[in-house]
Scaffold this motif. Sequence first.
Motif, PDB file in Angstrom:
ATOM      1  N   ARG A 144     -19.007  23.240  19.199  1.00 35.03           N
ATOM      2  CA  ARG A 144     -18.856  22.904  20.615  1.00 35.03           C
ATOM      3  C   ARG A 144     -19.436  21.544  20.965  1.00 35.03           C
ATOM      4  N   ARG A 145     -20.332  20.995  20.115  1.00 38.58           N
ATOM      5  CA  ARG A 145     -20.906  19.671  20.401  1.00 38.58           C
ATOM      6  C   ARG A 145     -19.828  18.593  20.375  1.00 38.58           C
ATOM      7  N   PHE A 146     -18.868  18.733  19.465  1.00 37.60           N
ATOM      8  CA  PHE A 146     -17.817  17.732  19.326  1.00 37.60           C
ATOM      9  C   PHE A 146     -16.538  18.130  20.058  1.00 37.60           C
ATOM     10  N   TYR A 147     -16.332  19.432  20.239  1.00 44.40           N
ATOM     11  CA  TYR A 147     -15.173  19.934  20.978  1.00 44.40           C
ATOM     12  C   TYR A 147     -15.713  20.882  22.054  1.00 44.40           C
ATOM     13  N   PRO A 148     -16.378  20.341  23.077  1.00 47.68           N
ATOM     14  CA  PRO A 148     -17.137  21.166  24.032  1.00 47.68           C
ATOM     15  C   PRO A 148     -16.336  22.314  24.642  1.00 47.68           C
ATOM     16  N   ARG A 149     -15.241  22.012  25.297  1.00 51.26           N
ATOM     17  CA  ARG A 149     -14.476  23.051  26.002  1.00 51.26           C
ATOM     18  C   ARG A 149     -13.654  23.893  25.029  1.00 51.26           C
ATOM     19  N   TYR A 232     -13.473   1.784  15.605  1.00 50.62           N
ATOM     20  CA  TYR A 232     -14.528   2.791  15.514  1.00 50.62           C
ATOM     21  C   TYR A 232     -14.752   3.443  16.870  1.00 50.62           C
ATOM     22  N   VAL A 233     -14.755   2.650  17.943  1.00 56.42           N
ATOM     23  CA  VAL A 233     -14.958   3.177  19.294  1.00 56.42           C
ATOM     24  C   VAL A 233     -13.856   4.175  19.642  1.00 56.42           C
ATOM     25  N   GLU A 234     -12.630   3.831  19.328  1.00 60.05           N
ATOM     26  CA  GLU A 234     -11.505   4.714  19.627  1.00 60.05           C
ATOM     27  C   GLU A 234     -11.606   6.024  18.853  1.00 60.05           C
ATOM     28  N   ALA A 235     -12.013   5.924  17.594  1.00 55.50           N
ATOM     29  CA  ALA A 235     -12.096   7.114  16.749  1.00 55.50           C
ATOM     30  C   ALA A 235     -13.178   8.079  17.220  1.00 55.50           C
ATOM     31  N   LEU A 236     -14.259   7.557  17.785  1.00 50.43           N
ATOM     32  CA  LEU A 236     -15.383   8.390  18.205  1.00 50.43           C
ATOM     33  C   LEU A 236     -15.513   8.460  19.720  1.00 50.43           C
ATOM     34  N   SER A 237     -14.377   8.443  20.399  1.00 51.35           N
ATOM     35  CA  SER A 237     -14.408   8.456  21.861  1.00 51.35           C
ATOM     36  C   SER A 237     -15.005   9.738  22.425  1.00 51.35           C
ATOM     37  N   PRO A 240     -20.860  12.062  20.907  1.00 49.05           N
ATOM     38  CA  PRO A 240     -22.018  11.668  21.736  1.00 49.05           C
ATOM     39  C   PRO A 240     -22.867  10.590  21.074  1.00 49.05           C
ATOM     40  N   VAL A 241     -22.343   9.379  21.037  1.00 54.68           N
ATOM     41  CA  VAL A 241     -23.014   8.248  20.394  1.00 54.68           C
ATOM     42  C   VAL A 241     -24.094   7.678  21.317  1.00 54.68           C
ATOM     43  N   LEU A 242     -25.203   7.238  20.734  1.00 64.46           N
ATOM     44  CA  LEU A 242     -26.232   6.505  21.474  1.00 64.46           C
ATOM     45  C   LEU A 242     -26.022   5.028  21.175  1.00 64.46           C
ATOM     46  N   ALA A 243     -25.741   4.227  22.210  1.00 68.16           N
ATOM     47  CA  ALA A 243     -25.383   2.820  22.001  1.00 68.16           C
ATOM     48  C   ALA A 243     -26.253   1.884  22.827  1.00 68.16           C
ATOM     49  N   PHE A 244     -26.656   0.773  22.203  1.00 71.38           N
ATOM     50  CA  PHE A 244     -27.371  -0.322  22.866  1.00 71.38           C
ATOM     51  C   PHE A 244     -26.471  -1.556  22.724  1.00 71.38           C
ATOM     52  N   THR A 245     -25.904  -1.992  23.842  1.00 68.71           N
ATOM     53  CA  THR A 245     -24.858  -3.008  23.772  1.00 68.71           C
ATOM     54  C   THR A 245     -25.007  -4.041  24.882  1.00 68.71           C
ATOM     55  N   ARG A 247     -22.335  -4.685  26.783  1.00 68.16           N
ATOM     56  CA  ARG A 247     -21.304  -4.324  27.766  1.00 68.16           C
ATOM     57  C   ARG A 247     -21.297  -2.802  27.948  1.00 68.16           C
ATOM     58  N   ARG A 248     -20.604  -2.371  28.994  1.00 63.78           N
ATOM     59  CA  ARG A 248     -20.625  -0.952  29.335  1.00 63.78           C
ATOM     60  C   ARG A 248     -19.282  -0.243  29.132  1.00 63.78           C
ATOM     61  N   ASP A 249     -18.233  -0.964  28.787  1.00 60.67           N
ATOM     62  CA  ASP A 249     -16.907  -0.360  28.715  1.00 60.67           C
ATOM     63  C   ASP A 249     -16.721   0.460  27.431  1.00 60.67           C
ATOM     64  N   PHE A 250     -17.420   1.591  27.400  1.00 60.52           N
ATOM     65  CA  PHE A 250     -17.347   2.486  26.258  1.00 60.52           C
ATOM     66  C   PHE A 250     -16.993   3.895  26.744  1.00 60.52           C
ATOM     67  N   PRO A 251     -16.619   4.798  25.843  1.00 60.54           N
ATOM     68  CA  PRO A 251     -16.228   6.159  26.248  1.00 60.54           C
ATOM     69  C   PRO A 251     -17.310   6.860  27.059  1.00 60.54           C
ATOM     70  N   GLU A 252     -16.896   7.746  27.950  1.00 58.22           N
ATOM     71  CA  GLU A 252     -17.832   8.470  28.805  1.00 58.22           C
ATOM     72  C   GLU A 252     -18.783   9.356  28.007  1.00 58.22           C
ATOM     73  N   ALA A 253     -18.338   9.789  26.828  1.00 55.62           N
ATOM     74  CA  ALA A 253     -19.181  10.666  26.009  1.00 55.62           C
ATOM     75  C   ALA A 253     -20.379   9.921  25.425  1.00 55.62           C
ATOM     76  N   TRP A 254     -20.336   8.594  25.415  1.00 55.93           N
ATOM     77  CA  TRP A 254     -21.421   7.797  24.838  1.00 55.93           C
ATOM     78  C   TRP A 254     -22.557   7.619  25.839  1.00 55.93           C
TER      79      TRP A 254
END
Length: 358
Positions: A144-149, A232-237, A240-245, A247-254
């Motif tokens: 459920r962590r990767f496929y929550p619903r 990589y961003v598209e593949a892991l959209s 729940p990635v932790l990112a320090f960047t 810019r902010r235009d990354f998937p909502e799950a991050w």
Amino acid sequence: MNVLLAGQAFSFSIKLTAGLFLFLRWWRYRRDSLIFWAFFFLSSSFSIVSEILGFGIGVPLFQALGVSFLTAGIVSFLDEEALRFPMKSLKVAAFALPVTVSTYVVLYALLHSLVTEKPNPLYLAFGISGIFYAIAGVVFWTVRRFYPRTGAILSVTLVAHGLHKMDYPFLRPVEWFAPIGFTIGAFLTMIEVLAFVKMVLSERFEYVVPEDRPPLVRKGVFLISPSEFSNYVEALSDFPVLAFTRRRDFPEAWEVHLLTAVEGAGNVGPTQLHRIIEKTRSYLAEAHREEVIGVVVIEGLEYLLMYNDFRSVLKFLATLSDYVALYGGMLVLVFDEKSLEEKQLKTLRQVLNVGGIK
């Protein structure tokens, strides 16, 4: 209209369709979990055919075979997703399973006379397969962590369906309940099929193990270029990635923290390397407790080097690398290798023991 036959026919058709669909997806992705699940639905459909044709022994045999394929598919799926079933839960299952099966057999022996004077041992075999069916659903809760619903719905439905199968030895001989039982089974099967299809068609399922390429989520430290990072961003959209960047235009799950000298909620200053270390440690520790690979992304190494000398940044990255090794996580450094001198790049690779993502 024969309600029982209608329910059986409906259940057979959706199971057969699901099996063929999953087989076609396996032909495209070649993931072992898909072929196991395809045979799971096909075996279950043969069980229904056996019921319709009066081939009594085929009902429990195909049910047991189907559950075997289901559990094999789940184990393969956990391996493909780099997940492990919690050891504590495994110990509980190892202890409870023999007791559960034995208790179920004893109850059947004691209570069958309330329903029928001639118990059918084949029905009992069907019910025992329901126990393993339900256990498969419990194991599936891990995803459920990767496929929550979808993962949660599928897990709960498998457990419910397993419990429903367990009432088969007791209620199948009851003529008035048989149509109701098959209708309930058909409804649960429909939910299972829809959940399986939705999960298999998701982007994450497609990209976890791309054909002819290694999986993206791996333990260790990796250097990738900005051009590689977009894929990589598209593949892991949905990861729940932790990112320090920068810019902010990354998937909502991050969980994204902006690297900037401007103060703001969630922002991290370029000289606040200790904050990055602490957030990373906390995130990786939590991921480790849930027995998944935590992924940390740092995009903006050049920016950090503007405010800190190379030696300080190298120590900072070495500390992150130590936490990655300790908690079995993954650290992705996104930067242009040309931004560093050849000697600095060589030192960076040696200290961090990095690999590359192709």
